[in-house]
Motif scaffolding. Sequence first.
Motif, PDB file in Angstrom:
ATOM      1  N   PHE A  94     -12.225   1.091   8.948  1.00 23.68           N
ATOM      2  CA  PHE A  94     -11.553   2.128   8.169  1.00 23.68           C
ATOM      3  C   PHE A  94     -10.761   1.563   6.998  1.00 23.68           C
ATOM      4  O   PHE A  94     -10.236   0.451   7.030  1.00 23.68           O
ATOM      5  CB  PHE A  94     -10.641   2.970   9.072  1.00 23.68           C
ATOM      6  CG  PHE A  94      -9.517   2.219   9.736  1.00 23.68           C
ATOM      7  CD1 PHE A  94      -8.235   2.196   9.185  1.00 23.68           C
ATOM      8  CD2 PHE A  94      -9.724   1.554  10.934  1.00 23.68           C
ATOM      9  CE1 PHE A  94      -7.199   1.525   9.809  1.00 23.68           C
ATOM     10  CE2 PHE A  94      -8.693   0.886  11.572  1.00 23.68           C
ATOM     11  CZ  PHE A  94      -7.427   0.867  11.004  1.00 23.68           C
ATOM     12  N   SER A  95     -10.687   2.362   5.977  1.00 25.12           N
ATOM     13  CA  SER A  95      -9.958   2.009   4.766  1.00 25.12           C
ATOM     14  C   SER A  95      -8.451   2.016   5.026  1.00 25.12           C
ATOM     15  O   SER A  95      -7.943   2.865   5.769  1.00 25.12           O
ATOM     16  CB  SER A  95     -10.286   3.007   3.657  1.00 25.12           C
ATOM     17  OG  SER A  95      -9.383   2.885   2.579  1.00 25.12           O
ATOM     18  N   PRO A  96      -7.700   1.097   4.408  1.00 27.67           N
ATOM     19  CA  PRO A  96      -6.244   1.140   4.505  1.00 27.67           C
ATOM     20  C   PRO A  96      -5.650   2.457   4.020  1.00 27.67           C
ATOM     21  O   PRO A  96      -4.506   2.778   4.353  1.00 27.67           O
ATOM     22  CB  PRO A  96      -5.802  -0.030   3.606  1.00 27.67           C
ATOM     23  CG  PRO A  96      -6.954  -0.975   3.632  1.00 27.67           C
ATOM     24  CD  PRO A  96      -8.173  -0.084   3.679  1.00 27.67           C
ATOM     25  N   ALA A  97      -6.440   3.237   3.266  1.00 32.30           N
ATOM     26  CA  ALA A  97      -5.949   4.534   2.791  1.00 32.30           C
ATOM     27  C   ALA A  97      -5.573   5.451   3.950  1.00 32.30           C
ATOM     28  O   ALA A  97      -4.682   6.303   3.810  1.00 32.30           O
ATOM     29  CB  ALA A  97      -7.005   5.205   1.917  1.00 32.30           C
ATOM     30  N   LEU A  98      -6.226   5.284   5.109  1.00 32.64           N
ATOM     31  CA  LEU A  98      -5.893   6.118   6.266  1.00 32.64           C
ATOM     32  C   LEU A  98      -4.482   5.849   6.777  1.00 32.64           C
ATOM     33  O   LEU A  98      -3.890   6.666   7.466  1.00 32.64           O
ATOM     34  CB  LEU A  98      -6.896   5.878   7.405  1.00 32.64           C
ATOM     35  CG  LEU A  98      -8.184   6.696   7.377  1.00 32.64           C
ATOM     36  CD1 LEU A  98      -9.086   6.299   8.534  1.00 32.64           C
ATOM     37  CD2 LEU A  98      -7.889   8.193   7.436  1.00 32.64           C
ATOM     38  N   LEU A  99      -3.946   4.690   6.431  1.00 39.84           N
ATOM     39  CA  LEU A  99      -2.575   4.343   6.810  1.00 39.84           C
ATOM     40  C   LEU A  99      -1.593   4.597   5.673  1.00 39.84           C
ATOM     41  O   LEU A  99      -0.446   4.176   5.737  1.00 39.84           O
ATOM     42  CB  LEU A  99      -2.504   2.870   7.230  1.00 39.84           C
ATOM     43  CG  LEU A  99      -3.277   2.500   8.498  1.00 39.84           C
ATOM     44  CD1 LEU A  99      -3.347   0.984   8.654  1.00 39.84           C
ATOM     45  CD2 LEU A  99      -2.629   3.127   9.724  1.00 39.84           C
ATOM     46  N   GLY A 100      -2.063   5.270   4.634  1.00 40.72           N
ATOM     47  CA  GLY A 100      -1.190   5.563   3.499  1.00 40.72           C
ATOM     48  C   GLY A 100      -0.906   4.358   2.638  1.00 40.72           C
ATOM     49  O   GLY A 100       0.183   4.233   2.059  1.00 40.72           O
ATOM     50  N   ALA A 101      -1.878   3.459   2.530  1.00 41.09           N
ATOM     51  CA  ALA A 101      -1.650   2.190   1.841  1.00 41.09           C
ATOM     52  C   ALA A 101      -1.283   2.344   0.368  1.00 41.09           C
ATOM     53  O   ALA A 101      -0.720   1.419  -0.233  1.00 41.09           O
ATOM     54  CB  ALA A 101      -2.891   1.310   1.960  1.00 41.09           C
ATOM     55  N   ASN A 102      -1.604   3.474  -0.221  1.00 41.22           N
ATOM     56  CA  ASN A 102      -1.292   3.666  -1.643  1.00 41.22           C
ATOM     57  C   ASN A 102       0.080   4.291  -1.878  1.00 41.22           C
ATOM     58  O   ASN A 102       0.474   4.526  -3.019  1.00 41.22           O
ATOM     59  CB  ASN A 102      -2.371   4.542  -2.289  1.00 41.22           C
ATOM     60  CG  ASN A 102      -3.740   3.892  -2.255  1.00 41.22           C
ATOM     61  OD1 ASN A 102      -3.846   2.675  -2.412  1.00 41.22           O
ATOM     62  ND2 ASN A 102      -4.782   4.676  -2.042  1.00 41.22           N
ATOM     63  N   SER A 103       0.797   4.567  -0.800  1.00 44.97           N
ATOM     64  CA  SER A 103       2.141   5.135  -0.946  1.00 44.97           C
ATOM     65  C   SER A 103       3.143   4.052  -1.339  1.00 44.97           C
ATOM     66  O   SER A 103       2.872   2.857  -1.207  1.00 44.97           O
ATOM     67  CB  SER A 103       2.582   5.773   0.373  1.00 44.97           C
ATOM     68  OG  SER A 103       1.700   6.814   0.756  1.00 44.97           O
ATOM     69  N   ASN A 104       4.286   4.483  -1.796  1.00 46.57           N
ATOM     70  CA  ASN A 104       5.321   3.530  -2.212  1.00 46.57           C
ATOM     71  C   ASN A 104       6.593   3.671  -1.387  1.00 46.57           C
ATOM     72  O   ASN A 104       7.658   3.214  -1.800  1.00 46.57           O
ATOM     73  CB  ASN A 104       5.641   3.720  -3.697  1.00 46.57           C
ATOM     74  CG  ASN A 104       4.476   3.305  -4.579  1.00 46.57           C
ATOM     75  OD1 ASN A 104       3.922   2.217  -4.409  1.00 46.57           O
ATOM     76  ND2 ASN A 104       4.085   4.172  -5.502  1.00 46.57           N
ATOM     77  N   ASP A 105       6.493   4.280  -0.206  1.00 50.39           N
ATOM     78  CA  ASP A 105       7.686   4.428   0.627  1.00 50.39           C
ATOM     79  C   ASP A 105       7.971   3.132   1.379  1.00 50.39           C
ATOM     80  O   ASP A 105       7.175   2.202   1.390  1.00 50.39           O
ATOM     81  CB  ASP A 105       7.526   5.608   1.593  1.00 50.39           C
ATOM     82  CG  ASP A 105       6.299   5.488   2.472  1.00 50.39           C
ATOM     83  OD1 ASP A 105       5.857   4.350   2.733  1.00 50.39           O
ATOM     84  OD2 ASP A 105       5.768   6.531   2.901  1.00 50.39           O
ATOM     85  N   ARG A 106       9.122   3.059   2.037  1.00 55.60           N
ATOM     86  CA  ARG A 106       9.542   1.815   2.692  1.00 55.60           C
ATOM     87  C   ARG A 106       8.666   1.476   3.903  1.00 55.60           C
ATOM     88  O   ARG A 106       8.470   0.299   4.225  1.00 55.60           O
ATOM     89  CB  ARG A 106      11.009   1.895   3.106  1.00 55.60           C
ATOM     90  CG  ARG A 106      11.325   2.966   4.141  1.00 55.60           C
ATOM     91  CD  ARG A 106      12.799   2.993   4.435  1.00 55.60           C
ATOM     92  NE  ARG A 106      13.112   4.038   5.435  1.00 55.60           N
ATOM     93  CZ  ARG A 106      14.338   4.289   5.870  1.00 55.60           C
ATOM     94  NH1 ARG A 106      15.371   3.605   5.377  1.00 55.60           N
ATOM     95  NH2 ARG A 106      14.531   5.238   6.762  1.00 55.60           N
ATOM     96  N   CYS A 107       8.147   2.508   4.563  1.00 55.40           N
ATOM     97  CA  CYS A 107       7.256   2.276   5.699  1.00 55.40           C
ATOM     98  C   CYS A 107       6.025   1.496   5.256  1.00 55.40           C
ATOM     99  O   CYS A 107       5.636   0.501   5.880  1.00 55.40           O
ATOM    100  CB  CYS A 107       6.854   3.603   6.337  1.00 55.40           C
ATOM    101  SG  CYS A 107       5.469   3.509   7.484  1.00 55.40           S
ATOM    102  N   THR A 108       5.411   1.947   4.179  1.00 55.97           N
ATOM    103  CA  THR A 108       4.215   1.278   3.664  1.00 55.97           C
ATOM    104  C   THR A 108       4.542  -0.115   3.168  1.00 55.97           C
ATOM    105  O   THR A 108       3.843  -1.092   3.471  1.00 55.97           O
ATOM    106  CB  THR A 108       3.591   2.107   2.529  1.00 55.97           C
ATOM    107  OG1 THR A 108       3.332   3.425   2.998  1.00 55.97           O
ATOM    108  CG2 THR A 108       2.304   1.471   2.039  1.00 55.97           C
ATOM    109  N   ALA A 109       5.636  -0.227   2.408  1.00 53.08           N
ATOM    110  CA  ALA A 109       6.005  -1.503   1.808  1.00 53.08           C
ATOM    111  C   ALA A 109       6.379  -2.551   2.847  1.00 53.08           C
ATOM    112  O   ALA A 109       6.030  -3.725   2.709  1.00 53.08           O
ATOM    113  CB  ALA A 109       7.168  -1.293   0.836  1.00 53.08           C
ATOM    114  N   GLU A 110       7.057  -2.141   3.918  1.00 50.77           N
ATOM    115  CA  GLU A 110       7.597  -3.105   4.870  1.00 50.77           C
ATOM    116  C   GLU A 110       6.778  -3.248   6.146  1.00 50.77           C
ATOM    117  O   GLU A 110       6.917  -4.247   6.863  1.00 50.77           O
ATOM    118  CB  GLU A 110       9.037  -2.722   5.226  1.00 50.77           C
ATOM    119  CG  GLU A 110       9.975  -2.770   4.028  1.00 50.77           C
ATOM    120  CD  GLU A 110      11.402  -2.355   4.384  1.00 50.77           C
ATOM    121  OE1 GLU A 110      11.737  -2.341   5.592  1.00 50.77           O
ATOM    122  OE2 GLU A 110      12.167  -2.056   3.451  1.00 50.77           O
ATOM    123  N   CYS A 111       5.917  -2.271   6.452  1.00 50.58           N
ATOM    124  CA  CYS A 111       5.174  -2.305   7.720  1.00 50.58           C
ATOM    125  C   CYS A 111       3.659  -2.383   7.551  1.00 50.58           C
ATOM    126  O   CYS A 111       2.991  -3.045   8.360  1.00 50.58           O
ATOM    127  CB  CYS A 111       5.523  -1.073   8.566  1.00 50.58           C
ATOM    128  SG  CYS A 111       7.270  -0.941   8.981  1.00 50.58           S
TER     129      CYS A 111
END
Length: 295
Positions: A94-111
């Motif tokens: 699966f594409s990282p997009a399913l994990l919201g990889a293109n978002s800029n929130d702290r969850c995406t950035a740090e986790c």
Amino acid sequence: MIPDRATEEKRQHSTTFIPYSYYECRLPEYFANVPMHWHNEFEMNYLYRGKGEFICGNRKFEASEGDILILPPNMLHTAYPCRDQVLVYDAFVFSPALLGANSNDRCTAECIRPVMNGSVRLNVHIHPGMKHYAVLKNITEQIFFCVHANSSRTDLLLKSELLRLFWTLEENGDIVLRQEHETGHAEIIRPALEYMAGNYQNDITIEQLADLVHLSKSYFMKCFKETAGVGAIEHLTQLRLNAVCDALSTTGDKISDIAFRCGYGNLSNFNRQFLKKVGCSPEEYRRRNHFSHDA
């Protein structure tokens, strides 16, 4: 290190509209093994039957029924069935997009992004001996339920279960900072693996590959075997035979044409290697895989 896209695995596992793919893997019935490769998506494997040997990054281990494997993007990995075993597992890529990889929130950035770029180490092998295995097994079964359903509605549940999976891994210490000494030989030989994946149909020598990664021939052979689990020539044979098997299953081309196209200049040698590695003749393999054209 993110390698050259020109020589990564050629199969497209996801699209923007449907960002994942599912595969049923049966070794050695479909393929003798899965040669060392990488792709820029995540991969999740759920083993249903048999036992296999896996190499994922710098880890080599056996996995069996009930085990779960979680691979981050760009991780070199390979799989072999254990002797006299049929290894059956579901693979979800699966594409990282399913994990919201293109978002800029702290969850995406740090986790999420640290897992994607390799700055943290993910425990790829989940097994029944782990205290939180039951929770991860339940999540995994929900994920594969969604994957099999393959609808826009179940994609909603799929996204939430994937995030719950990574939250559970984070909470239980299965995602930790990577140490410098953990890099091993995988990155050293990656250019050679990439070259072989893109040029397996041509003549390739050990000397060429060693020069490509700036190592002596003997040290290159040592590094390659430790990383891929087999020698470079054996790996080249695996790539060629898997390409042959794919063509036998999906085209009506003559077997001799397929063999030449995949790097075999001698048909006797090709037939001998195919029977030894796959366990049947090319004609029988084609019949088993339901392709009706004449050989």
